[in-house]
Design a protein around this motif. Structure first.
Motif, PDB file in Angstrom:
ATOM      1  N   CYS A 154       5.723   2.870   1.219  1.00  0.00           N
ATOM      2  CA  CYS A 154       5.064   1.654   0.754  1.00  0.00           C
ATOM      3  C   CYS A 154       5.076   0.670   1.917  1.00  0.00           C
ATOM      4  O   CYS A 154       6.138   0.163   2.291  1.00  0.00           O
ATOM      5  N   VAL A 198       0.852  -1.188   0.000  1.00  0.00           N
ATOM      6  CA  VAL A 198       0.000   0.000   0.000  1.00  0.00           C
ATOM      7  C   VAL A 198       0.882   1.230   0.000  1.00  0.00           C
ATOM      8  O   VAL A 198       1.625   1.476   0.964  1.00  0.00           O
ATOM      9  N   GLU A 199       0.791   2.028  -1.063  1.00  0.00           N
ATOM     10  CA  GLU A 199       1.572   3.260  -1.181  1.00  0.00           C
ATOM     11  C   GLU A 199       0.812   4.419  -0.542  1.00  0.00           C
ATOM     12  O   GLU A 199      -0.417   4.441  -0.520  1.00  0.00           O
ATOM     13  N   SER A 200       1.583   5.393  -0.083  1.00  0.00           N
ATOM     14  CA  SER A 200       1.005   6.629   0.442  1.00  0.00           C
ATOM     15  C   SER A 200       2.031   7.737   0.291  1.00  0.00           C
ATOM     16  O   SER A 200       3.207   7.475  -0.006  1.00  0.00           O
ATOM     17  N   THR A 211       0.105   5.617  -6.144  1.00  0.00           N
ATOM     18  CA  THR A 211      -0.218   6.902  -5.531  1.00  0.00           C
ATOM     19  C   THR A 211       0.152   8.002  -6.526  1.00  0.00           C
ATOM     20  O   THR A 211       1.197   7.948  -7.175  1.00  0.00           O
TER      21      THR A 211
END
Length: 125
Positions: free
Chosen positions: A22, A5-7, A119
């Motif tokens: 990530c 999960v990227e942010s 993202t």
């Protein structure tokens, strides 16, 4: 199975900085090599950076050398992409990816086994 999960994406002015994260869940993250790729609208996905597990060796795409830095924190199951001196041409969706080979720092997307959802990074002139 590994979930990524990227942010950290967003809108920034040219010359600014962003740090992408990530976060990985699932087993064996700390033995995987990790990479970042990006895809701009209407263009192919391109390699940005990679870091292996075995020695922390890094590799960068030519267009980001000297501006971007990849790192990882195995205790937090997280890989980072520090992006400095951003340019409008850096605008893209950024994806992190995991390669089960612990030594390789591949520039080829086909050699990565798991991918995040991406993202968006937008750099205004």
């Amino acid at each position: 199975q590994v979930r990524l999960v990227e942010s950290g994406g967003g809108l920034v002015q040219a010359g600014g900085s962003l740090r992408l994260s990530c976060a990985a869940s699932g087993r064996s993250f700390s033995s995987y090599s990790m990479g970042w790729f990006r895809q701009a609208p209407g263009k192919e996905r391109t390699f940005v950076a990679a870091i292996n597990w075995s020695s922390g060796t890094t590799r960068y795409g030519d267009s980001v050398k000297g501006r971007f830095s990849i790192s990882r924190d195995n205790a937090k199951n997280t890989v980072y992409l520090q992006m400095n001196s951003l340019k409008p041409e850096d605008t893209a969706v950024y994806y992190c990816a995991a390669d089960t080979d612990p030594i390789r720092t591949s520039t080829r997307g086909s050699e990565y086994d798991y991918w995040g959802q991406g993202t968006q990074v937008t750099v205004s002139a």
